[in-house]
Design an enzyme around this catalytic site. Sequence first.
Site, mmCIF file in Angstrom:
data_model
loop_
_atom_site.group_PDB
_atom_site.id
_atom_site.type_symbol
_atom_site.label_atom_id
_atom_site.label_comp_id
_atom_site.label_asym_id
_atom_site.label_seq_id
_atom_site.Cartn_x
_atom_site.Cartn_y
_atom_site.Cartn_z
ATOM 1 N N HIS A 459 0.828 -1.201 0.000
ATOM 2 C CA HIS A 459 0.000 0.000 0.000
ATOM 3 C C HIS A 459 0.862 1.249 0.000
ATOM 4 C CE1 HIS A 459 -3.634 -2.344 1.686
ATOM 5 N NE2 HIS A 459 -3.600 -2.339 0.386
ATOM 6 N N GLU A 696 -13.505 0.723 -31.082
ATOM 7 C CA GLU A 696 -12.620 -0.110 -30.262
ATOM 8 C C GLU A 696 -12.704 -1.581 -30.606
ATOM 9 O OE1 GLU A 696 -13.433 0.628 -26.101
ATOM 10 O OE2 GLU A 696 -15.577 0.725 -26.453
ATOM 11 N N ASP A 720 -8.848 -1.253 -26.219
ATOM 12 C CA ASP A 720 -9.591 -2.421 -26.681
ATOM 13 C C ASP A 720 -9.312 -2.722 -28.139
ATOM 14 O OD1 ASP A 720 -11.012 -3.626 -24.553
ATOM 15 O OD2 ASP A 720 -12.223 -1.817 -24.385
ATOM 16 N N CYS A 767 -9.032 8.219 -27.463
ATOM 17 C CA CYS A 767 -9.134 8.303 -26.002
ATOM 18 C C CYS A 767 -8.465 7.115 -25.314
ATOM 19 C CB CYS A 767 -10.582 8.436 -25.555
ATOM 20 S SG CYS A 767 -11.600 7.044 -26.037
HETATM 21 C C1 PEP Z 1 -10.224 1.928 -24.816
HETATM 22 O O1 PEP Z 1 -10.632 0.755 -24.941
HETATM 23 O O2 PEP Z 1 -9.212 2.363 -25.404
HETATM 24 C C2 PEP Z 1 -10.929 2.844 -23.907
HETATM 25 C C3 PEP Z 1 -10.605 4.120 -23.857
HETATM 26 O O3 PEP Z 1 -11.876 2.305 -23.100
HETATM 27 P P1 PEP Z 1 -11.544 1.516 -21.734
HETATM 28 O O4 PEP Z 1 -10.071 1.607 -21.502
HETATM 29 O O5 PEP Z 1 -12.376 2.157 -20.684
HETATM 30 O O6 PEP Z 1 -11.989 0.125 -22.095
HETATM 31 MG MG MG Z 2 -12.581 0.225 -24.145
#
Ligand code: PEP
Ligand code: MG
Length: 837
Positions: A459, A696, A720, A767
Amino acid sequence: MSNNNNVLTLSAPLSGPMLALGSVPDDVFASGALGDGIAIDPLNDCLHAPCDGVIIHVARTGHALTIRAANGAELLMHLGIDTVELGGEGFELLVEHGAQVSDGQALMRFDLDRIARRCKSLVSPIILTNSERFELAPCALKTVKVGEPLMRVSVRSSISAEAAVDNLGVEASASVRITHRGGLHARPAALIRKTAAGFSSQSHLHFAGQSAACDSLIGLMGLGIGEGDEVRVSCHGNDADAALQALVAALSVAISEARQAEAVAAAPHRVSSEAGVLQGVCAAPGLVCGPLIRLSGIELPADTGGHRVNEQLKRLDAALEQVRGEIRNTLALARQRKNAEEEDIFAAHLALLEDPALLGAASASIEQGSAATHAWRDAIQAQCAVLLAVGKPLFAERANDLRDLQQRVLRVLLGEAWHVELPAGAIVSAHELTPSDLLQLSAQQAVGICMAEGGATSHVAILARGKGLPCVVALGTELLDVPQGQRVVLDAANGRLELAPSEARHAQVHQIRDAQQLRRRQQQAQAQLPALTTDGVSIEVAANVASSAEAQVAFENGADGVGLLRTEFLFVDRRTAPDQQEQRQAYQDVLDAMGDKSVIIRTIDVGGDKQLDYLPLPAEANPVLGLRGIRLAQVRPDVLDQQLRALLQVSPLERCRILLPMVSEVDELLQIRQRLDELCAELGLTQRPELGVMIEVPAAALMAEQLARHADFLSIGTNDLSQYTLAMDRDHAGLAARVDALHPALLRLIAQTCAGAATHGRWVGVCGALASDPLATPVLIGLGVSELSVSPLQIGEIKDRVRHLDAAHCRQLSQGLLDLSSAKAVRHACQHHWPLS
Ligand code: PEP
Ligand code: MG
């Protein structure tokens, strides 16, 4: 043998001399952590039932059985010590799980000689695993024969009538595989305890012939359950079915920061061959120099005795209550700051402080004449021994949490304020620091932390990373011999403590730190300005956040908006779903934290490995290929409907953009569009928010042009997209280096997504984690991405990177990368074309 309502006399299941539990050559059994009991050193070759009852657990390897008597007492009979390692060799089970057996019935035959030759000891503990509800009458130790009276078990008088009644309720049990990284250590165990506490049923985990009540953290951790192990959960009481469902869900959930910690822990421990350098393991990176200041723990003098029991019990109670109060305050602050890591750690500490096994041991020791201080220390040390005996690093590290509580309670009992004067810029060394020490040291402006022991999964390590405080663990005891105040260099990223750095090295460290700080200051100074490439292309640098507190940090760090709000934060770790009003408020808070910037809110992406207690989804053979993301609407359209209603009520609506996860076909988008239109009409809204699609899965990238026809924007989730394109689990430790979104196949899908979107004049963002990788910035810009959603603390850095790039040049060079042979080759080429300074 006999059963007069609550008192049950057990008959000997084995023939041989009886031993007190404390004489069993195994710390876990001997400490009583699994329950009260006795042991027999068997001279016969068959285990018999000690009473009428049901077999509620049979060890996979046949060396142990648990029977539940009619009054609810549960007895584990464990043949020999460490016999699990025989893998079933030498044991022949004569009954199955669930069998109704009668007193004296033969349950298991064993080959005494064979087992004796291969295991540590034949001594066989007979343990009452639900000792919190039943007690054993003391019995004279002698040599017994099968069937002779052995001991009496009775219901504890403190058990309330209600609990006793509940005990007569239904029984439910199920097996489940543990997915928590590193097994059932403190935080997952605390989650199990919390879940069980919500039900009146008595719940137990059974593993490898041992059982633990779910209300005892230490008992649960003492089972030594590792990742991937299969355990049985049993619940007994009126709400047994509901309790079982909730526990199975809690046991199957993986905990994210444990995962992160394990990734760090994978760093191999190296031994330094360099003179004047101690080599440890990096727990939090950074390069610092300064005086090394050693901290030491409280050592108690010998107990002089002559204490009044009641007085000592009261002192301990008061001290415990004070520490609980302090921890509750820390927890409240952590919650306010939405610091989930701190919250989890101190919630586990609070649970440990309420642990019946720990408190029981301390009170028992006071009753035997110890001072509150010594009783507390001894109880903690006994429990640490239990955890250490499990022999797994994660459990050993959890013992440090117990030591933290030892120190805190001792400080209160001794009236010693925790106080240490640190010189400016000190690097603190200790045998092992505790989480609360770390919080205080960080508040006192320590610049680095070194520990002789500890692990990167502790921790303390998690907290140090969260605070950006360089930290190296496992440096060895030589660390404690370094003279107080000696000037050292801590190169945490490389796990090195340089004990005698030259003046030149000092100067170099200062120079590197100054240069890094200057650069960071320059980047921060420009972070609020828009990011334009040298040829004037505007790139929006937004932030990925999971709460309004994180949005606030992102805003302060110059985010041009929120590029991804993962709404799962609102749904996880709770027993009921947030209602529409709570959701609306949470989304509104994020909008309010972002000034006049826009916020992209992703609809709930649970399923896969993220399960919710209150939203049971069918068990799936391949959860990441199952009902996750937008597919949830297939089975629970009400959940999505409620979220969309909440989103439509934020204001101003034009700043809110809705993003759909895991879309794989155009129809999914069209259905949600239609539903959104219906809800807008229902709410009398004339304006509808922008609706985007996450790219994704490869199907979505390949269909980008068709999706862009109906979507307002596309946002690529490279995490993903890598997983599904490369067919590699994104959390697979062994493949971690290869799940690289700069793979040319991914770049082709990104290029195709941008081209498809451009046909309809839509913009594309990224993202996934690739957006936060400065090496990837030129490639993404070159392929046509115009928004990068990054982690809040990297906004200044990525904006700075954008400002040093020429978009036309990026476009020109990126195309060539699509033809390279691997992600490694792409990385190499990026470094060549657009070096990172
Ligand atoms: C991704 O899959 O790149 C994404 C931004 O979603 P998460 O990481 O929440 O699956
Ligand atoms: Mg994702």
